[in-house]
Design an enzyme around this catalytic site. Structure first.
Site, mmCIF file in Angstrom:
data_model
loop_
_atom_site.group_PDB
_atom_site.id
_atom_site.type_symbol
_atom_site.label_atom_id
_atom_site.label_comp_id
_atom_site.label_asym_id
_atom_site.label_seq_id
_atom_site.Cartn_x
_atom_site.Cartn_y
_atom_site.Cartn_z
ATOM 1 N N GLU A 94 0.865 -1.193 0.000
ATOM 2 C CA GLU A 94 0.000 0.000 0.000
ATOM 3 C C GLU A 94 0.890 1.227 0.000
ATOM 4 O OE1 GLU A 94 -3.293 0.994 -0.175
ATOM 5 O OE2 GLU A 94 -2.382 2.953 0.056
ATOM 6 N N ASP A 112 -7.720 1.804 -7.869
ATOM 7 C CA ASP A 112 -8.097 3.171 -8.265
ATOM 8 C C ASP A 112 -8.323 3.223 -9.773
ATOM 9 O OD1 ASP A 112 -7.791 4.045 -5.653
ATOM 10 O OD2 ASP A 112 -5.676 4.540 -5.920
ATOM 11 N N LYS A 121 -8.902 9.483 -16.251
ATOM 12 C CA LYS A 121 -8.415 10.234 -17.426
ATOM 13 C C LYS A 121 -7.537 9.342 -18.292
ATOM 14 C CE LYS A 121 -8.652 14.728 -15.286
ATOM 15 N NZ LYS A 121 -7.996 15.496 -14.249
ATOM 16 N N GLU A 137 -13.075 -3.950 2.079
ATOM 17 C CA GLU A 137 -13.841 -2.796 2.583
ATOM 18 C C GLU A 137 -14.687 -2.185 1.458
ATOM 19 O OE1 GLU A 137 -10.299 -2.418 3.564
ATOM 20 O OE2 GLU A 137 -10.465 -2.476 5.759
ATOM 21 N N TYR A 138 -14.049 -1.976 0.303
ATOM 22 C CA TYR A 138 -14.763 -1.358 -0.820
ATOM 23 C C TYR A 138 -15.863 -2.272 -1.342
ATOM 24 C CZ TYR A 138 -12.106 2.923 -1.468
ATOM 25 O OH TYR A 138 -11.587 4.187 -1.317
ATOM 26 N N GLU A 139 -15.588 -3.564 -1.370
ATOM 27 C CA GLU A 139 -16.591 -4.523 -1.873
ATOM 28 C C GLU A 139 -17.850 -4.477 -1.021
ATOM 29 O OE1 GLU A 139 -14.857 -8.332 -2.369
ATOM 30 O OE2 GLU A 139 -16.710 -9.294 -3.019
HETATM 31 N N1 SAM Z 1 -8.151 -2.998 -1.776
HETATM 32 C C1 SAM Z 1 -8.897 -2.171 -0.818
HETATM 33 C C2 SAM Z 1 -10.353 -2.522 -0.878
HETATM 34 O O1 SAM Z 1 -10.792 -3.192 -1.819
HETATM 35 O O2 SAM Z 1 -11.091 -2.143 0.053
HETATM 36 C C3 SAM Z 1 -8.633 -0.669 -1.077
HETATM 37 C C4 SAM Z 1 -9.144 -0.145 -2.382
HETATM 38 S S1 SAM Z 1 -8.653 1.561 -2.648
HETATM 39 C C5 SAM Z 1 -9.786 2.121 -3.853
HETATM 40 C C6 SAM Z 1 -7.175 1.370 -3.627
HETATM 41 C C7 SAM Z 1 -5.903 1.382 -2.773
HETATM 42 O O3 SAM Z 1 -4.802 1.094 -3.612
HETATM 43 C C8 SAM Z 1 -5.616 2.741 -2.136
HETATM 44 O O4 SAM Z 1 -5.405 2.577 -0.752
HETATM 45 C C9 SAM Z 1 -4.365 3.233 -2.866
HETATM 46 O O5 SAM Z 1 -3.539 4.046 -2.042
HETATM 47 C C10 SAM Z 1 -3.714 1.928 -3.257
HETATM 48 N N2 SAM Z 1 -2.867 2.043 -4.466
HETATM 49 C C11 SAM Z 1 -3.247 2.545 -5.655
HETATM 50 N N3 SAM Z 1 -2.228 2.531 -6.537
HETATM 51 C C12 SAM Z 1 -1.170 1.984 -5.865
HETATM 52 C C13 SAM Z 1 0.179 1.723 -6.235
HETATM 53 N N4 SAM Z 1 0.629 2.023 -7.467
HETATM 54 N N5 SAM Z 1 0.996 1.164 -5.322
HETATM 55 C C14 SAM Z 1 0.546 0.878 -4.074
HETATM 56 N N6 SAM Z 1 -0.729 1.118 -3.658
HETATM 57 C C15 SAM Z 1 -1.574 1.666 -4.538
#
Ligand code: SAM
Length: 214
Positions: A68, A117, A121, A193-195
């Site tokens: 993360e 994420d 864009k 959490e997101y699911e």
């Molecule tokens: N996986 C979790 C869930 O499903 O509840 C969190 C989803 S959250 C939308 C996406 C997470 O991925 C964020 O905490 C973000 O900081 C992390 N993240 C995104 N791109 C990343 C990268 N290149 N390297 C490490 N972490 C990354």
């Protein structure tokens, strides 16, 4: 993930024995960290770590690493692991773009991407964790039988991810556009959490599993 700076996050993470602070130093030697030869599974973008904490408790015969990039997000997972002390779980506070500096060719057996994420864009598409640029990085570190599992409720991101497979060394071994209604793929599913948040709103969850083309 909404970012709220939590001042104690950096210190808690710096002091935790469950966070690997120099992942590059363990490249090719992760078995030494876990002191066994069990398979190694990663979750990239692990967020608060709920998914990987649950997986690690269910599967002591597998080693897990959650990656993360933000300390304030990772904090919750690290605090929980400080309490649980699961021997088969570590965290890296790091950036997945340089994942090939953390792991040697063939060192990883499975990669989980959960609710990555979307980077909506077009010019930022290469930052999407399901882009062909990232699939090429996964190709470098996965074992011959290695797999990538991706879940999201974002249909545009998922469709993009499916298109990207064409220009990668992977193929689809399983796919669903409604995970929770799929008795096979949903078996043993651990909600992130997101699911939980998005399926409670009625959003369907898409999932694919990729394996190598050859
Ligand atoms: N996986 C979790 C869930 O499903 O509840 C969190 C989803 S959250 C939308 C996406 C997470 O991925 C964020 O905490 C973000 O900081 C992390 N993240 C995104 N791109 C990343 C990268 N290149 N390297 C490490 N972490 C990354």
């Amino acid at each position: 993930m909404r970012l709220r700076n939590i001042p104690r996050a950096r210190d808690v993470i710096a002091e935790s024995p469950w966070v690997i602070h120099d992942p590059e130093a363990h490249k090719g030697a992760w078995q030494d960290v876990f002191q066994n030869k069990h398979p190694l599974h990663l979750e990239i973008g692990t967020g608060k770590g709920r998914f990987i904490l649950e997986l690690a408790q269910r599967h002591p015969e597998i080693n897990y690493i959650g990656i993360e990039k933000f300390s304030s997000v990772l904090l919750r997972g690290v605090e929980r692991q400080n309490e649980l002390e699961l021997p088969n779980l570590r965290f890296i506070r790091g950036e997945a773009e340089i994942i090939t500096e953390y792991f040697a060719p063939g060192e990883i057996d499975r990669i989980y991407l959960n609710f990555s994420d979307p980077w909506p864009k077009k010019r930022t598409a290469k930052r999407r964790l399901c882009s062909h640029e990232f699939l090429a990085r996964y190709d470098q570190i996965l074992s011959a039988q290695g797999s990538v599992e991706f879940k999201t409720d974002n249909r545009e991101l998922f469709d993009f991810g499916v298109e990207e497979i064409e220009i990668s060394n992977f193929r689809i071994s399983a796919i669903t556009y409604d995970l929770h209604a799929d008795p096979v793929l949903n078996e043993g599913n651990i909600m992130t959490e997101y699911e939980e948040r998005f399926s409670a709103k009625g959003n369907k969850i898409c999932k694919y599993i990729l394996i190598r083309k050859i």
